[in-house]
Design a protein around this motif. Structure first.
Motif, PDB file in Angstrom:
ATOM      1  N   ASP A 190      34.056  65.505 -11.387  1.00 46.97           N
ATOM      2  CA  ASP A 190      33.150  64.573 -10.687  1.00 46.97           C
ATOM      3  C   ASP A 190      33.737  63.924  -9.443  1.00 46.97           C
ATOM      4  O   ASP A 190      33.219  62.909  -8.974  1.00 46.97           O
ATOM      5  CB  ASP A 190      32.691  63.479 -11.653  1.00 46.97           C
ATOM      6  CG  ASP A 190      33.780  62.455 -11.888  1.00 46.97           C
ATOM      7  OD1 ASP A 190      34.976  62.833 -11.829  1.00 46.97           O
ATOM      8  OD2 ASP A 190      33.461  61.278 -12.114  1.00 46.97           O
ATOM      9  N   THR A 191      34.801  64.483  -8.888  1.00 47.21           N
ATOM     10  CA  THR A 191      35.415  63.817  -7.730  1.00 47.21           C
ATOM     11  C   THR A 191      34.457  63.751  -6.541  1.00 47.21           C
ATOM     12  O   THR A 191      34.401  62.749  -5.825  1.00 47.21           O
ATOM     13  CB  THR A 191      36.710  64.547  -7.315  1.00 47.21           C
ATOM     14  OG1 THR A 191      37.564  64.613  -8.455  1.00 47.21           O
ATOM     15  CG2 THR A 191      37.428  63.818  -6.180  1.00 47.21           C
TER      16      THR A 191
ATOM     17  N   THR B 206      29.245  66.439  -9.340  1.00 46.92           N
ATOM     18  CA  THR B 206      29.537  66.963 -10.671  1.00 46.92           C
ATOM     19  C   THR B 206      29.048  68.396 -10.862  1.00 46.92           C
ATOM     20  O   THR B 206      29.784  69.238 -11.397  1.00 46.92           O
ATOM     21  CB  THR B 206      28.945  66.030 -11.740  1.00 46.92           C
ATOM     22  OG1 THR B 206      29.498  64.718 -11.560  1.00 46.92           O
ATOM     23  CG2 THR B 206      29.274  66.508 -13.132  1.00 46.92           C
TER      24      THR B 206
ATOM     25  N   ASP C  65      33.320  61.929 -15.735  1.00 41.63           N
ATOM     26  CA  ASP C  65      33.846  60.559 -15.697  1.00 41.63           C
ATOM     27  C   ASP C  65      32.908  59.577 -15.002  1.00 41.63           C
ATOM     28  O   ASP C  65      33.280  58.426 -14.764  1.00 41.63           O
ATOM     29  CB  ASP C  65      35.224  60.576 -15.008  1.00 41.63           C
ATOM     30  CG  ASP C  65      36.000  59.278 -15.165  1.00 41.63           C
ATOM     31  OD1 ASP C  65      36.028  58.737 -16.287  1.00 41.63           O
ATOM     32  OD2 ASP C  65      36.564  58.797 -14.168  1.00 41.63           O
ATOM     33  N   SER C  66      31.704  59.985 -14.653  1.00 41.70           N
ATOM     34  CA  SER C  66      30.767  59.062 -13.995  1.00 41.70           C
ATOM     35  C   SER C  66      29.360  59.652 -14.041  1.00 41.70           C
ATOM     36  O   SER C  66      29.178  60.821 -14.394  1.00 41.70           O
ATOM     37  CB  SER C  66      31.179  58.835 -12.530  1.00 41.70           C
ATOM     38  OG  SER C  66      31.166  60.062 -11.835  1.00 41.70           O
ATOM     39  N   GLY C  67      28.392  58.831 -13.675  1.00 37.16           N
ATOM     40  CA  GLY C  67      27.013  59.288 -13.553  1.00 37.16           C
ATOM     41  C   GLY C  67      26.263  59.286 -14.880  1.00 37.16           C
ATOM     42  O   GLY C  67      26.720  58.706 -15.863  1.00 37.16           O
TER      43      GLY C  67
ATOM     44  N   LEU D 110      24.055  65.081 -17.193  1.00 37.83           N
ATOM     45  CA  LEU D 110      25.119  65.905 -16.603  1.00 37.83           C
ATOM     46  C   LEU D 110      25.748  66.825 -17.642  1.00 37.83           C
ATOM     47  O   LEU D 110      26.056  67.983 -17.356  1.00 37.83           O
ATOM     48  CB  LEU D 110      26.190  65.017 -15.962  1.00 37.83           C
ATOM     49  CG  LEU D 110      25.789  64.309 -14.664  1.00 37.83           C
ATOM     50  CD1 LEU D 110      26.851  63.282 -14.260  1.00 37.83           C
ATOM     51  CD2 LEU D 110      25.571  65.313 -13.529  1.00 37.83           C
TER      52      LEU D 110
ATOM     53  N   ASN E  35      33.963  57.551 -19.587  1.00 39.42           N
ATOM     54  CA  ASN E  35      33.535  56.506 -18.653  1.00 39.42           C
ATOM     55  C   ASN E  35      33.033  55.285 -19.421  1.00 39.42           C
ATOM     56  O   ASN E  35      31.879  55.235 -19.816  1.00 39.42           O
ATOM     57  CB  ASN E  35      32.428  57.073 -17.743  1.00 39.42           C
ATOM     58  CG  ASN E  35      31.950  56.069 -16.707  1.00 39.42           C
ATOM     59  OD1 ASN E  35      32.652  55.128 -16.367  1.00 39.42           O
ATOM     60  ND2 ASN E  35      30.744  56.266 -16.237  1.00 39.42           N
TER      61      ASN E  35
END
Lengths: 474, 474
Positions: free
Chosen positions: B233-234, B237, B264-266, B271, B293
């Motif tokens: 997810d940098t 994603t 790690d996010s969203g 996802l 997360n």
């Protein structure tokens, strides 16, 4: 003395990767910052640097650390790390630059409290311990400053060890609480290690160990006549106060005095008012009333409003665990990396959440003053620089543009701490740190109260960031 | 190796008082217990005894500890403690009896998780460190058991160091989280010190250190082909998952595989569903999806309900700080003291709050079974004893009387750990402790779900307590 193994395993796998690829000595810049003010407040106090300095001064892999790393396996049950990499780790010495806000600096979201520049591999290994120490101590120092402000100059003593998060959860908290403004701690080891004043008299068990409360008080006063603060709620608080007064009279006959009483349960506002009246009536106008029952800034404020006659506060669990928000959200982000030609390449991490998009570059924080009051902070890039009255983009006030036309002074907040691994900062005593922190938070509160403070990215840095985001999304 | 100075100062002032009055060797009994189940749950898991055993095995004042105590002053600026008392402390060796619930025992409010009997002075000095270790580790083990239950058998990895409460807040938490059911930790030092499996692959900084995500993934897979879990997810994603699949295909060409991806996010539910579809379609049906997360038992339960295709959970801050309740309310109460003739005098502390009135006596906890299921716990006094089917007063169910007519078995929960300072318990590996704890919490949940469990004081002990309260109030 904390082992450099105190880091997340993925720092080692990345370190191995960098080393294997010949990237380990590429010069990198990381920033350590937090994103949201704790406790729904409008600031935080930086704290933890002293512990980081101790950690880094002793940062060296010992043979048993290396032996442990050699036992780790990958999914094929082969050694995770080859011997030549482990030999490299064993030979490694800390040689980064660190710039940091002095402990006790008022700080705001997105401002680097710490900038680390040095070999990529070392910066990476240090991520987890630096975050651990700065996050927790800054959190507790901030909490302590709020508690002390609520206490309006009354003495605040940190009593939290028994419910703190482990031995060091207690020790780190005692250190940070003192820097944040507490007068003393009950934690004897913290007193020894950090030179913090220690306080304490007796518990309920002292009272129950005797046949009656009066006998227990009498025994205590006989043994420690110049250390008498009596806990009066073991059986009945009002009777306890009356017993304490009897002891106080005897103490005076022997040239001593009743220093205080302690309330630990019940309706503290009413009980303290009653106790004050009884004490005053008996001539004990200087005897302190100490309270210690699940206190925090909210309870203290409420008790003050209700007219409580409490003159000293023993604050425990809610302070040392920062109960209403037990973690600061600090992060550590790579923001620039030199290529093999020595040119800085700026770095940025995207996120679906705007607040989590990192800032590229190598940062300093400039605090601007107007007529003696600081009015705004600007994060700027060391290479891009900053004009004397920069255009500024305010991050924490809905991105409105602000111009700083009437500023008359400024300071840069990040100061050199290490240069190539060598400590360049003069040691500052914890008492000095505390004085500075208390002054800083009092001044900030007088200037800005609960209002949101203006801070943001310098305009050219902000434009660069937008451009980079566009490039990465495109 | 933790110094015995890790205690509250008032333990030393009381210790000095007991010593001065010749009470220091009077045999005393204290219980360590908590009063309210954490996290609005219906149980807690006992944890921390292993750390206490290490602490007590090394409990001895060093010359520099004594030198520090000698510097402390009373209100008259005289030494707080005389030299002969400090000499006594230096000569002191731990020689108490300790009985405790084994780590990983399901326990309930008011039940002693630990009974300490020995010289009054020693028992008193040990109050703060024993509370510190039991409170925090029991809290985190309980939290971990809740998180692991929410994960329904998926792997749970503890990732909390960076926001834990100091270095030991992290280490203690890693230990307790593993005992409570986590599979591994990211904390390398915890892995070394406690023999806990360690896990980890790479961070966002690895990705941003390279010119592109694909290049970063490729580099990682090239260096550590058998340890590839890619953080996707940098930047974006879905694109990250596609890049990971490209790498997975290359890995397979070389006899390796894509072990997992990490989100790690969203919107993690959506996802993960999308990622699972992409992975399955590309033939990576065994590739794990790890999420990390701000997770806890509530978020995991919610994600499961929303059909998230997550097979492993990295749980950090909310686990290691027990974010929603960062302290257990454990206390340590004197409940019996021998008089100079060797007769036990029972002790009790009153309070305006019923729940805070302590229980007199010297306690054991008996757990009663009916048809293989445990149905009630009874706290009884060692001298008063207990019948096979005791009348019982249920403390945690509004004081209703319960009779245990159909019980067919029982166990006593407190087991001998130290006798006169000598460790009498066989060492148990942390893996065994974890197995026991997981089994205990699973069994408890199957038997009792979210229902309140019956426990209380044995009838004669309860009657004695009422009589003592009457006497003290009268």
């Amino acid at each position: 003395m904390i082992s450099p193994l105190l880091t997340d395993l993925y720092q080692f796998t990345m370190a191995y990767g960098y080393w294997k690829l010949g990237m380990h000595d590429q010069e990198a810049t990381f920033h350590l910052l937090y994103r949201k003010n704790p406790f729904r407040g409008n600031y935080a106090l930086s704290c933890g640097l002293g512990s980081i300095v101790d950690f880094l001064n002793n940062w060296r892999f010992q043979p048993d650390d290396i032996a442990y790393l050699a036992t780790l396996k990958n999914a094929h049950d082969e050694p995770l790390f080859p011997k030549d990499f482990l030999d490299y780790l064993q030979s490694l010495r800390f040689n980064c630059d660190i710039d940091a806000m002095p402990e006790g600096t008022i700080m705001f979201p997105h401002e680097p409290m710490l900038r680390i520049q040095g070999p990529l591999l070392q910066c990476q290994l240090l991520e987890s311990p630096l975050l651990n120490m700065m996050n927790f101590q800054s959190l507790v120092a901030t909490k302590a400053s709020r508690v002390c402000r609520a206490a309006q100059g009354d003495s605040v003593i940190e009593f939290g060890m028994r419910r703190a998060q482990g031995p060091d959860g207690a020790l780190s908290a005692s250190r940070a609480a003192y820097i944040g403004g507490c007068d003393a701690t009950s934690n004897t080891l913290a007193g020894k290690l950090y030179d913090i004043p220690v306080r304490g008299t007796h518990a309920h068990s002292w009272v129950t160990a005797f046949a009656s409360e009066l006998e227990a008080f009498e025994a205590y006063a006989g043994v420690l006549p110049h250390n008498v603060i009596l806990l009066v709620d073991t059986y009945n608080t009002v009777k306890g106060v009356k017993n304490a007064i009897k002891i106080g009279k005897k103490l005076r006959e022997h040239g001593a005095d009743l220093l205080g009483i302690r309330l630990d349960s019940g309706n503290m506002a009413q009980l303290s008012i009653n106790a004050r009246a009884l004490l005053d009536e008996a001539g004990f106008t200087n005897t302190a009333i100490l309270a210690s029952n699940t206190l925090d800034e909210y309870v203290i404020t409420d008790l003050k409003k209700r007219g409580a006659k409490i003159s000293a506060w023993g604050v425990g669990t809610n302070l040392v665990t920062a109960f209403d928000q037990p973690a600061l959200d600090g992060v550590y982000k790579l923001s620039a990396l030199q290529d093999r030609g020595g040119k800085w390449i700026y770095k940025l991490k995207l996120s679906e959440e705007e607040v989590k998009v990192s800032n590229p570059g190598r940062h300093q924080v400039r605090r601007f003053f107007s007529a003696g009051k600081y009015v705004a902070d600007v994060i700027y890039d060391l290479d891009i620089g900053i004009s004397d009255t920069p255009e500024m983009l305010v991050l924490n006030a809905d991105m409105q543009n602000v111009r700083l036309d009437d500023v008359d002074a400024f300071v840069d907040l990040l100061q050199p701490i290490f240069r190539r691994g060598k400590l360049v900062q003069q040691p500052v005593s914890i008492h000095e740190l505390r004085k500075n922190a208390m002054q800083a938070s009092n001044e900030f509160y007088q200037m800005h109260g609960e209002h949101r403070y203006s801070m943001g990215l310098e305009k050219k840095l902000y434009d660069l960031k937008l451009e980079m985001i566009k490039g990465l999304k495109g």
